[in-house]
Scaffold this motif. Structure first.
Motif, PDB file in Angstrom:
ATOM      1  N   GLY A 255       3.804  -1.669   6.245  1.00  0.00           N
ATOM      2  CA  GLY A 255       3.358  -0.446   5.594  1.00  0.00           C
ATOM      3  C   GLY A 255       3.634  -0.610   4.108  1.00  0.00           C
ATOM      4  N   PRO A 257       5.089   1.087   0.549  1.00  0.00           N
ATOM      5  CA  PRO A 257       5.849   2.228   0.052  1.00  0.00           C
ATOM      6  C   PRO A 257       5.241   2.821  -1.221  1.00  0.00           C
ATOM      7  CG  PRO A 257       6.953   0.165  -0.542  1.00  0.00           C
ATOM      8  CD  PRO A 257       5.689  -0.218   0.172  1.00  0.00           C
ATOM      9  N   ASP A 280      -4.058  -6.872  -3.374  1.00  0.00           N
ATOM     10  CA  ASP A 280      -5.167  -6.704  -2.420  1.00  0.00           C
ATOM     11  C   ASP A 280      -5.196  -5.314  -1.768  1.00  0.00           C
ATOM     12  OD1 ASP A 280      -2.788  -7.350  -1.240  1.00  0.00           O
ATOM     13  OD2 ASP A 280      -3.615  -8.766   0.209  1.00  0.00           O
ATOM     14  N   THR A 282      -3.650  -2.332  -2.869  1.00  0.00           N
ATOM     15  CA  THR A 282      -3.829  -1.231  -3.828  1.00  0.00           C
ATOM     16  C   THR A 282      -5.224  -1.246  -4.483  1.00  0.00           C
ATOM     17  OG1 THR A 282      -2.599  -2.632  -5.354  1.00  0.00           O
ATOM     18  CG2 THR A 282      -1.399  -0.838  -4.386  1.00  0.00           C
TER      19      THR A 282
END
Ligand SMILES: Cc1cc2nc3c(=O)[nH]c(=O)nc-3n(C[C@H](O)[C@H](O)[C@H](O)COP(=O)(O)OP(=O)(O)OC[C@H]3O[C@@H](n4cnc5c(N)ncnc54)[C@H](O)[C@@H]3O)c2cc1C
Length: 439
Positions: A255, A257, A280, A282
């Motif tokens: 995941g 943050p 990649d 974001t």
């Protein structure tokens, strides 16, 4: 309120208890015949190394009561540093034995060695590989996701093989009660993984969110407004963050943050995350469709404001503005008029994320804005360059050690500011940091 120093000491005692208790358990009941000091020492070091390695699962299992007093960045920093000590202890175990009994060097032949020695080799090599990959992930050109998966596999291999080696060889574990205790402890360490990877995602699956709005912000940043679907959402304190899964299910290994950038006072449980294009994952956030289902695991983090009415100095660099935005929006919604100074470093005037809203917030807060540009435009009369002691002295009233400082931005900037505050005699308990890199 538990003091800063007392909290640190308590935490250390609990940590040492978990490391040393399994070792001392071995000294009760029936004992094997005594051997040389060096043999006993090498075994004690091996057991301690293994106990530290096992406890690493506890540190990274996202238990709030473990991370809350410190913040995840500090816990991950500790996790990294302590793994060097674990490696040292684990390596010292065979090295001492090889020195005092050179005939044991034959066990290094993986093919000819018995399984109980092969297990030790598997454990040690996995730990070495894990540390090399953690240190040189970027140089090895490994994506974060590939590294993360390999890290978990190597960690399980190191601990499981270590435990099996100990049980198979363990002179101290002949006693069935001690063997059962150590096996139960090992099982506990290893079941933390299914807890994080299966149980927690199952909870998240039942508490999805929908993207209600996608907002384009200044500075290559996109804000996702996410509303809880069929549940109330969670409460967070401004400055905290959550783990976002945008594509796929919460069972995904990695995941990402992100700090919450919205007010903690939203009545409908909605949360916002403002995400800057960096890699990649974001880079694709701006393409997220309204209505998309997403999952958020949170809230986490200790980078939060309390109740003190002292001046709050928020120091942000680049996308480090997101937790500050949540703090400011929350204070405005609460009508909280404590004095706040925001010192905000940006590349240039155009890339100051939330600039217009920050200006508007001045009407609702006792807020002073100090923009610091590295590439100022012609005619700019404000601050330029880096945030340093001179800048603090120009914009903050003395005494400097009476303010609460919150710092979030690029590592170099954060290191420099921490140094500056130390030189200005601001005690560590007065500044709070959030580092955007756990790796
Ligand atoms: C507590 C915290 C809060 C954050 N808040 C924000 C925020 O509000 N807005 C924002 O734009 N960014 C935030 N970040 C940074 C953000 O998580 C990373 O920029 C993002 O995960 C990079 O992913 P990528 O695949 O696009 O880039 P990549 O090029 O894959 O990664 C760039 C770097 O980010 C780190 N990283 C990548 N993936 C992860 C991951 N899953 N977990 C931890 N670190 C990772 C790695 O060190 C990597 O080298 C935050 C990070 C942390 C730790």
């Amino acid at each position: 309120m538990i003091s800063f120093a007392l909290r640190n000491i308590l935490w250390l005692i609990i940590y040492l208890f978990f490391i040393l208790a399994p070792l001392f358990v071995l000294l009760f009941g029936s004992l094997p015949p005594a051997r040389s000091f060096w043999t006993e020492l090498s075994i004690a070091l091996g057991y301690s190394g293994l106990a530290i390695m096992g406890l690493q699962f506890g540190l990274t299992s996202r238990f709030r009561w473990v991370t809350k007093p410190w913040g995840e960045d500090v816990i991950y920093h500790f996790h990294r540093k302590i793994s060097f000590i674990a490696l040292g202890l684990v390596l010292a175990h065979p090295l001492i034995l090889f020195v005092i009994r050179p005939e044991l060097l034959a066990l290094l032949n993986f093919i000819a060695a018995p399984w109980r020695a092969r297990l030790a080799a598997i454990s040690t090599y996995s730990l070495i590989a894990l540390i090399i990959m953690a240190l040189w992930r970027v140089k090895l050109k490994l994506s974060y996701e590939a590294w993360h998966l390999t890290h978990i596999i190597l960690a399980v291999a190191a601990v499981a093989a270590g435990i099996l080696h100990m049980v198979a060889w363990g002179v101290y574990l002949v006693d069935p009660v001690k063997k059962a205790l150590w096996c139960a402890l090992a099982l506990f360490w290893l079941t933390l993984l299914p807890y994080v990877r299966i149980v927690k995602p199952l909870f998240m699956l039942r508490r999805p969110y929908r993207v209600a709005q996608v907002k384009v912000e200044r500075g290559d940043t996109t804000t996702l407004v996410m509303k809880p679907e069929g549940h109330q959402g969670f409460r967070f304190t401004p400055g905290q963050f959550g783990w976002l899964t945008l594509w796929g299910s919460p069972f995904q290994i990695t995941g990402h943050p992100f700090s919450f950038s919205s007010s903690a006072e939203a009545s409908d449980g909605s949360v916002e995350m403002s995400i800057r294009k960096l890699g990649d994952f974001t880079a694709n956030v701006s393409r997220v469709a309204v209505g998309q289902r997403v999952y958020i695991d949170g809230p986490y983090g200790a980078f939060t404001i309390g109740n003190p009415a002292d001046m709050h100095v928020l120091i942000a660099g680049g996308v480090g503005i997101t937790p500050m935005m949540s703090i400011l929006r929350t204070l405005a919604d609460r009508g909280d008029k404590r004095p706040v100074v925001l010192i905000y470093g940006s590349k240039d005037w155009e890339s100051i994320t939330f600039r217009e809203e920050l200006d508007a917030l001045q009407a609702r807060l006792d807020l002073k804005l100090v923009y610091v540009l590295t590439r100022p435009h012609e005619g700019w009369t404000g601050e330029v360059g880096y945030i340093d002691a001179g800048l603090f002295k120009r914009h903050l009233p003395p005494p400097f050690d009476m303010h609460e400082y919150f710092i979030c931005g690029p590592h170099m900037m954060m290191d420099a500011i921490e140094q500056t505050l130390a030189q200005m005699h601001v005690p560590m308990s007065k500044y709070h940091t959030e580092r955007y890199n756990f790796a």
